[in-house]
Scaffold this motif. Sequence first.
Motif, mmCIF file in Angstrom:
data_model
loop_
_atom_site.group_PDB
_atom_site.id
_atom_site.type_symbol
_atom_site.label_atom_id
_atom_site.label_comp_id
_atom_site.label_asym_id
_atom_site.label_seq_id
_atom_site.Cartn_x
_atom_site.Cartn_y
_atom_site.Cartn_z
ATOM 1 N N MET A 1 48.454 -29.007 -32.870
ATOM 2 C CA MET A 1 47.115 -29.282 -32.335
ATOM 3 C C MET A 1 46.032 -28.747 -33.292
ATOM 4 O O MET A 1 46.132 -27.652 -33.814
ATOM 5 C CB MET A 1 46.943 -28.610 -30.960
ATOM 6 N N LEU A 2 45.016 -29.569 -33.546
ATOM 7 C CA LEU A 2 43.937 -29.154 -34.421
ATOM 8 C C LEU A 2 43.117 -28.041 -33.788
ATOM 9 O O LEU A 2 42.999 -27.964 -32.574
ATOM 10 C CB LEU A 2 43.047 -30.363 -34.734
ATOM 11 N N ASP A 3 42.556 -27.189 -34.632
ATOM 12 C CA ASP A 3 41.709 -26.109 -34.137
ATOM 13 C C ASP A 3 40.253 -26.533 -34.218
ATOM 14 O O ASP A 3 39.786 -27.009 -35.259
ATOM 15 C CB ASP A 3 41.915 -24.847 -34.977
ATOM 16 N N TYR A 4 39.538 -26.347 -33.122
ATOM 17 C CA TYR A 4 38.119 -26.676 -33.076
ATOM 18 C C TYR A 4 37.325 -25.400 -32.815
ATOM 19 O O TYR A 4 37.737 -24.548 -32.045
ATOM 20 C CB TYR A 4 37.835 -27.699 -31.974
ATOM 21 N N GLU A 5 36.168 -25.301 -33.438
ATOM 22 C CA GLU A 5 35.328 -24.123 -33.251
ATOM 23 C C GLU A 5 34.410 -24.271 -32.050
ATOM 24 O O GLU A 5 34.106 -23.300 -31.362
ATOM 25 C CB GLU A 5 34.493 -23.865 -34.511
ATOM 26 N N LEU A 6 33.958 -25.508 -31.807
ATOM 27 C CA LEU A 6 33.000 -25.761 -30.734
ATOM 28 C C LEU A 6 33.435 -26.947 -29.893
ATOM 29 O O LEU A 6 33.688 -28.025 -30.416
ATOM 30 C CB LEU A 6 31.607 -26.040 -31.318
ATOM 31 N N GLY A 7 33.502 -26.723 -28.572
ATOM 32 C CA GLY A 7 33.746 -27.804 -27.628
ATOM 33 C C GLY A 7 32.458 -28.132 -26.898
ATOM 34 O O GLY A 7 31.778 -27.222 -26.403
ATOM 35 N N VAL A 8 32.104 -29.406 -26.848
ATOM 36 C CA VAL A 8 30.868 -29.844 -26.204
ATOM 37 C C VAL A 8 31.227 -30.670 -24.976
ATOM 38 O O VAL A 8 31.936 -31.670 -25.077
ATOM 39 C CB VAL A 8 29.999 -30.690 -27.167
ATOM 40 N N ILE A 9 30.731 -30.235 -23.830
ATOM 41 C CA ILE A 9 30.969 -30.974 -22.586
ATOM 42 C C ILE A 9 29.641 -31.564 -22.137
ATOM 43 O O ILE A 9 28.703 -30.845 -21.803
ATOM 44 C CB ILE A 9 31.572 -30.064 -21.503
ATOM 45 N N PRO A 65 37.063 -21.881 -28.645
ATOM 46 C CA PRO A 65 36.538 -20.513 -28.625
ATOM 47 C C PRO A 65 35.062 -20.451 -28.243
ATOM 48 O O PRO A 65 34.589 -19.425 -27.758
ATOM 49 C CB PRO A 65 36.763 -20.012 -30.047
ATOM 50 N N ARG A 66 34.338 -21.547 -28.465
ATOM 51 C CA ARG A 66 32.943 -21.643 -28.042
ATOM 52 C C ARG A 66 32.758 -22.972 -27.329
ATOM 53 O O ARG A 66 33.145 -24.019 -27.855
ATOM 54 C CB ARG A 66 31.994 -21.531 -29.241
ATOM 55 N N VAL A 67 32.158 -22.921 -26.138
ATOM 56 C CA VAL A 67 32.004 -24.115 -25.304
ATOM 57 C C VAL A 67 30.528 -24.304 -24.966
ATOM 58 O O VAL A 67 29.893 -23.399 -24.411
ATOM 59 C CB VAL A 67 32.823 -23.997 -23.998
#
Length: 268
Positions: A1-9, A65-67
């Motif tokens: 699974m790719l690592d993402y720094e920021l998830g945007v909902i 890690p950041r949402v």
Amino acid sequence: MLDYELGVIGAGNMATAILRGVIETECLPKNAIVAYDPDAKREQLLALEFGILCAQSLNTPGSCPRVLLSVKPQVMDGVLEAIADKVSDETTVISIAAGITTEHIDRKLGGKGRIVRVMPNTPMLVGSGVSAIAGGPRATPDDVHWVQRLFAASGLTVVMDESMLDAVTGLSGSGPAYLFYLIEAMTEAGVREGIDREIAGMMATQTCIGACKLIGKTGKTPAELRRMVTTPGGTTEAAVNHLDEHKVRDSIAAAISAATERSRELGK
């Protein structure tokens, strides 16, 4: 699974503005961001414009890690409940929902996450926004600084106490609408005086743009600049006197207070 720094909902206008600033200034690489919105068309627009990955559910962005929660206050509780088991003690949770306190978010997440609340405004869409940032439960100075960098990509940022954010909502969050209202009124006045509507609209808009630039370029206060263009016995003085007689300044203050109070109500 790719690592993402920021998830945007949430992929509405504000999320789009934030992402545009972040990507154009290279604050974050596009492959470090993953987004989710229940509206597939909004997701497609994000993917086409920015080249970021859009998830099929909020599980992936909610596990980052950041949402960034870019959703309306009315649906915030449902989103928080859906990601509560994905958020860890180390997750930085960033909310831009008007009126929703960090205490409320903390409660819905079961005391997990490092919470930061932001009140931006729509001129972020053109890189000229204003964002007030407040650290909430467990947020560290580094968390607040990271969020400040994120929003600074789209305009001015100010760090302040959360108790001020309802007032910020009334002043700058809703503030662009007050200026749009003024431009509408100026345009209508020009039309009544015989000016073509399109020309009146262009003149009213450019007058406001130019006046705001004048404040920024000269460093003078609005009051100083107003006095500079107000000749005793002249046309501007006649207009300003009329505004004062009709207590327009008081009406504007009351309007901002009404918006501030509505922000407080949304948080209850």
